[in-house]
Design a protein around this motif. Structure first.
Motif, PDB file in Angstrom:
ATOM      1  N   LYS A  40      67.816  49.526   7.710  1.00  0.00           N
ATOM      2  CA  LYS A  40      66.547  48.995   8.176  1.00  0.00           C
ATOM      3  C   LYS A  40      65.870  48.155   7.104  1.00  0.00           C
ATOM      4  O   LYS A  40      65.042  47.311   7.386  1.00  0.00           O
ATOM      5  N   GLU A  41      66.242  48.395   5.863  1.00  0.00           N
ATOM      6  CA  GLU A  41      65.616  47.702   4.740  1.00  0.00           C
ATOM      7  C   GLU A  41      65.998  46.225   4.734  1.00  0.00           C
ATOM      8  O   GLU A  41      67.156  45.879   4.890  1.00  0.00           O
ATOM      9  N   VAL A  42      65.001  45.384   4.529  1.00  0.00           N
ATOM     10  CA  VAL A  42      65.285  43.963   4.509  1.00  0.00           C
ATOM     11  C   VAL A  42      65.296  43.471   3.054  1.00  0.00           C
ATOM     12  O   VAL A  42      64.601  44.011   2.199  1.00  0.00           O
ATOM     13  N   HIS A  43      66.149  42.496   2.781  1.00  0.00           N
ATOM     14  CA  HIS A  43      66.183  41.877   1.447  1.00  0.00           C
ATOM     15  C   HIS A  43      66.170  40.367   1.596  1.00  0.00           C
ATOM     16  O   HIS A  43      66.691  39.837   2.558  1.00  0.00           O
ATOM     17  N   PHE A  44      65.555  39.698   0.620  1.00  0.00           N
ATOM     18  CA  PHE A  44      65.536  38.238   0.674  1.00  0.00           C
ATOM     19  C   PHE A  44      65.494  37.669  -0.732  1.00  0.00           C
ATOM     20  O   PHE A  44      65.218  38.364  -1.711  1.00  0.00           O
ATOM     21  N   LEU A  45      65.771  36.379  -0.774  1.00  0.00           N
ATOM     22  CA  LEU A  45      65.831  35.675  -2.046  1.00  0.00           C
ATOM     23  C   LEU A  45      64.458  35.669  -2.727  1.00  0.00           C
ATOM     24  O   LEU A  45      63.449  35.506  -2.055  1.00  0.00           O
ATOM     25  N   ASN A  46      64.427  35.824  -4.039  1.00  0.00           N
ATOM     26  CA  ASN A  46      63.174  35.807  -4.807  1.00  0.00           C
ATOM     27  C   ASN A  46      62.184  36.893  -4.379  1.00  0.00           C
ATOM     28  O   ASN A  46      60.975  36.730  -4.471  1.00  0.00           O
ATOM     29  N   GLU A  47      62.735  37.993  -3.893  1.00  0.00           N
ATOM     30  CA  GLU A  47      61.918  39.096  -3.392  1.00  0.00           C
ATOM     31  C   GLU A  47      60.929  39.599  -4.444  1.00  0.00           C
ATOM     32  O   GLU A  47      59.731  39.747  -4.189  1.00  0.00           O
ATOM     33  N   GLU A  48      61.485  39.813  -5.652  1.00  0.00           N
ATOM     34  CA  GLU A  48      60.696  40.323  -6.768  1.00  0.00           C
ATOM     35  C   GLU A  48      59.509  39.401  -7.082  1.00  0.00           C
ATOM     36  O   GLU A  48      58.354  39.826  -7.116  1.00  0.00           O
ATOM     37  N   GLU A  49      59.826  38.133  -7.254  1.00  0.00           N
ATOM     38  CA  GLU A  49      58.837  37.124  -7.619  1.00  0.00           C
ATOM     39  C   GLU A  49      57.733  36.993  -6.553  1.00  0.00           C
ATOM     40  O   GLU A  49      56.540  36.973  -6.866  1.00  0.00           O
ATOM     41  N   ILE A  50      58.150  36.939  -5.307  1.00  0.00           N
ATOM     42  CA  ILE A  50      57.183  36.801  -4.212  1.00  0.00           C
ATOM     43  C   ILE A  50      56.288  38.038  -4.145  1.00  0.00           C
ATOM     44  O   ILE A  50      55.067  37.937  -4.039  1.00  0.00           O
ATOM     45  N   THR A  51      56.903  39.211  -4.269  1.00  0.00           N
ATOM     46  CA  THR A  51      56.134  40.453  -4.216  1.00  0.00           C
ATOM     47  C   THR A  51      55.096  40.501  -5.342  1.00  0.00           C
ATOM     48  O   THR A  51      53.939  40.860  -5.114  1.00  0.00           O
ATOM     49  N   VAL A  52      55.498  40.133  -6.525  1.00  0.00           N
ATOM     50  CA  VAL A  52      54.581  40.151  -7.666  1.00  0.00           C
ATOM     51  C   VAL A  52      53.398  39.212  -7.417  1.00  0.00           C
ATOM     52  O   VAL A  52      52.238  39.581  -7.627  1.00  0.00           O
ATOM     53  N   GLN A  53      53.687  38.014  -6.923  1.00  0.00           N
ATOM     54  CA  GLN A  53      52.600  37.062  -6.664  1.00  0.00           C
ATOM     55  C   GLN A  53      51.612  37.584  -5.625  1.00  0.00           C
ATOM     56  O   GLN A  53      50.400  37.455  -5.787  1.00  0.00           O
ATOM     57  N   ILE A  54      52.140  38.157  -4.567  1.00  0.00           N
ATOM     58  CA  ILE A  54      51.257  38.696  -3.523  1.00  0.00           C
ATOM     59  C   ILE A  54      50.424  39.845  -4.104  1.00  0.00           C
ATOM     60  O   ILE A  54      49.203  39.886  -3.947  1.00  0.00           O
ATOM     61  N   CYS A  55      51.086  40.751  -4.804  1.00  0.00           N
ATOM     62  CA  CYS A  55      50.389  41.922  -5.340  1.00  0.00           C
ATOM     63  C   CYS A  55      49.308  41.527  -6.346  1.00  0.00           C
ATOM     64  O   CYS A  55      48.224  42.111  -6.344  1.00  0.00           O
ATOM     65  N   ASN A  56      49.585  40.526  -7.175  1.00  0.00           N
ATOM     66  CA  ASN A  56      48.572  40.066  -8.139  1.00  0.00           C
ATOM     67  C   ASN A  56      47.334  39.551  -7.425  1.00  0.00           C
ATOM     68  O   ASN A  56      46.206  39.852  -7.816  1.00  0.00           O
ATOM     69  N   THR A  57      47.558  38.784  -6.369  1.00  0.00           N
ATOM     70  CA  THR A  57      46.423  38.249  -5.606  1.00  0.00           C
ATOM     71  C   THR A  57      45.625  39.380  -4.948  1.00  0.00           C
ATOM     72  O   THR A  57      44.396  39.378  -4.967  1.00  0.00           O
ATOM     73  N   LEU A  58      46.337  40.351  -4.398  1.00  0.00           N
ATOM     74  CA  LEU A  58      45.649  41.469  -3.740  1.00  0.00           C
ATOM     75  C   LEU A  58      44.840  42.270  -4.757  1.00  0.00           C
ATOM     76  O   LEU A  58      43.705  42.661  -4.509  1.00  0.00           O
ATOM     77  N   GLN A  59      45.446  42.487  -5.918  1.00  0.00           N
ATOM     78  CA  GLN A  59      44.780  43.236  -6.984  1.00  0.00           C
ATOM     79  C   GLN A  59      43.466  42.544  -7.379  1.00  0.00           C
ATOM     80  O   GLN A  59      42.419  43.191  -7.491  1.00  0.00           O
ATOM     81  N   ALA A  60      43.539  41.223  -7.548  1.00  0.00           N
ATOM     82  CA  ALA A  60      42.348  40.452  -7.921  1.00  0.00           C
ATOM     83  C   ALA A  60      41.280  40.567  -6.833  1.00  0.00           C
ATOM     84  O   ALA A  60      40.102  40.749  -7.123  1.00  0.00           O
ATOM     85  N   LYS A  61      41.707  40.488  -5.598  1.00  0.00           N
ATOM     86  CA  LYS A  61      40.767  40.570  -4.476  1.00  0.00           C
ATOM     87  C   LYS A  61      40.080  41.945  -4.445  1.00  0.00           C
ATOM     88  O   LYS A  61      38.862  42.026  -4.274  1.00  0.00           O
ATOM     89  N   LEU A  62      40.863  43.000  -4.638  1.00  0.00           N
ATOM     90  CA  LEU A  62      40.289  44.352  -4.610  1.00  0.00           C
ATOM     91  C   LEU A  62      39.328  44.557  -5.781  1.00  0.00           C
ATOM     92  O   LEU A  62      38.279  45.187  -5.626  1.00  0.00           O
ATOM     93  N   ALA A  63      39.699  44.004  -6.941  1.00  0.00           N
ATOM     94  CA  ALA A  63      38.850  44.141  -8.126  1.00  0.00           C
ATOM     95  C   ALA A  63      37.519  43.433  -7.901  1.00  0.00           C
ATOM     96  O   ALA A  63      36.454  43.965  -8.210  1.00  0.00           O
ATOM     97  N   GLU A  64      37.594  42.252  -7.323  1.00  0.00           N
ATOM     98  CA  GLU A  64      36.401  41.458  -7.025  1.00  0.00           C
ATOM     99  C   GLU A  64      35.459  42.220  -6.073  1.00  0.00           C
ATOM    100  O   GLU A  64      34.246  42.232  -6.258  1.00  0.00           O
ATOM    101  N   GLN A  65      36.042  42.907  -5.105  1.00  0.00           N
ATOM    102  CA  GLN A  65      35.264  43.664  -4.124  1.00  0.00           C
ATOM    103  C   GLN A  65      34.578  44.874  -4.737  1.00  0.00           C
ATOM    104  O   GLN A  65      33.500  45.259  -4.321  1.00  0.00           O
ATOM    105  N   SER A  66      35.250  45.488  -5.707  1.00  0.00           N
ATOM    106  CA  SER A  66      34.712  46.749  -6.216  1.00  0.00           C
ATOM    107  C   SER A  66      33.626  46.522  -7.264  1.00  0.00           C
ATOM    108  O   SER A  66      33.023  47.459  -7.757  1.00  0.00           O
TER     109      SER A  66
END
Ligand code: ADP
Ligand code: MG
Length: 337
Positions: free
Chosen positions: A310-336
């Motif tokens: 069921k697990e999906v894998h794709f090219l540049n998975e690591e890099e894309i995940t890091v970019q998304i997570c960094n943006t989410l982290q910044a957004k949550l920090a801004e909110q708090s």
């Protein structure tokens, strides 16, 4: 041979909810704007999905449930784009090996609807002695697919799925997730014989409204929306749309919805990365809501993933995940703050 087909089918169709997921994707591919699901005994006895999509031409019906039959690729180069999840043209075939499958369908240009039954990939008569040919009947534009007696010929599998209320809960879960991802489409789900649906969404809604309807106002009021994308040489290489909460809701576990190119998938790596984003933001064991829709080049999704995985894998998975997570982290920090 039929035993091998049955085993192969069981690897794609694990339970009623996995059959429903395939049928839902077909209805959405067919451009449906209304999708009605009816369920009996957790989908084991009866699982029906009715859509108002483009319908199936009468001439396509004889081969519809044959393995690797798909109307979704016309040229060879399409193949790499569309075989992304590894089981193109296998859903209806698989279902016909482990259940009684029937289809009523009408295209806009056809004068009437046609009804057919399938078993082991082939057209079969509705009753012994009758013809297996598509039978003209009355019907609306679109397609109704009915699966009856799922796993009637796989007793071990069937006995593992005896808890029909759990199977029904899984069906509602899949539908809820697709209803959020496809907020313009109206979905309903009900138990056979029941006068009122257990799930019902309007058409032409928004993601935010759908989340509110399906997961409750307590989630919606704290919902943040974030878009993350990457542009390389003025070309978008991937993009993602995220809805997430910065507070704990009343649940016990994080609700995580992951769509990649509009297919509901699982990725424990991405899930773990998102959980980490919340470390320090929410108390330990907190339960946020996260909906992540990622669009990537279809050719970069691993085409060799076996349907059992069921697990999906794709090219540049690591890099894309890091970019998304960094943006989410910044957004949550801004909110708090
Ligand atoms: P795939 O979706 O990979 O093509 P399936 O086995 O799921 O394979 O479906 C086989 C074919 O049946 C599809 O390519 C499509 O042409 C047709 N089909 C299935 N369900 C529907 C539907 N609800 N509306 C219109 N066509 C459908
Ligand atoms: Mg399909």
């Amino acid at each position: 041979e039929s035993l091998i087909n049955r085993i192969a089918a069981g690897e794609i169709i694990h339970r009623p909810a996995s059959a429903l997921k395939e049928l839902l994707e077909n209805s959405l591919d067919a451009g449906a704007t209304t999708i009605r699901v009816t369920v009996k005994d957790g989908g084991l006895k009866f699982l029906q999905i009715q859509d108002n999509g483009c319908g199936i031409r009468q001439s396509d019906l004889p081969i519809l449930a044959e393995r690797f039959t798909t109307s979704k690729l016309s040229t060879f180069s399409d193949l790499s784009k569309l075989t992304t999840y590894g089981f193109r043209g296998e859903a209806l075939a698989s279902i016909s090996h482990v259940a009684h499958l029937s289809v009523v369908t009408k295209t806009r240009t056809s004068a009437c609807a046609y009804k057919v039954h399938y078993s082991d990939g082939k057209l079969v008569p509705a009753q012994r002695g009758q013809s297996e040919e598509p039978k003209p009947c009355a019907g609306n534009d679109g397609t109704t697919i009915t699966i009856e007696n799922l796993f009637f010929n796989a007793p071990t599998r069937l006995s593992a799925l005896r808890n029909t209320s759990e199977e029904y809960a899984r069906i509602l879960d899949v539908l809820t997730k697709y209803a959020i991802h496809n907020s313009k489409v109206s979905f309903t789900c009900k138990k056979a014989g029941s006068p009122s649906p257990d799930l019902s969404t309007p058409s032409a809604s928004t993601t935010r409204h759908a989340i509110k309807m399906l997961y409750g106002p307590s989630i919606e009021k704290d919902l943040l929306q974030v878009t993350v994308n990457e542009n390389k040489n003025n070309e978008e290489s991937w993009s993602s749309e995220v809805y997430l909460t910065n507070v704990n809701y009343q649940g016990k576990k994080m609700i995580f919805l992951l769509f990649i190119n509009s297919r509901l998938v699982e990725s424990s790596r991405i899930k773990r990365a998102i959980e980490n984003v919340y470390t320090g933001v929410l108390p330990k064991g907190a339960a946020p809501f996260v909906y992540l829709s990622l669009r990537i080049d279809p050719q970069s999704v691993d085409v060799n993933v076996h349907p059992t995985k069921k697990e999906v894998h794709f090219l540049n998975e690591e890099e894309i995940t890091v970019q998304i997570c960094n943006t989410l982290q910044a957004k949550l920090a801004e909110q708090s703050q």
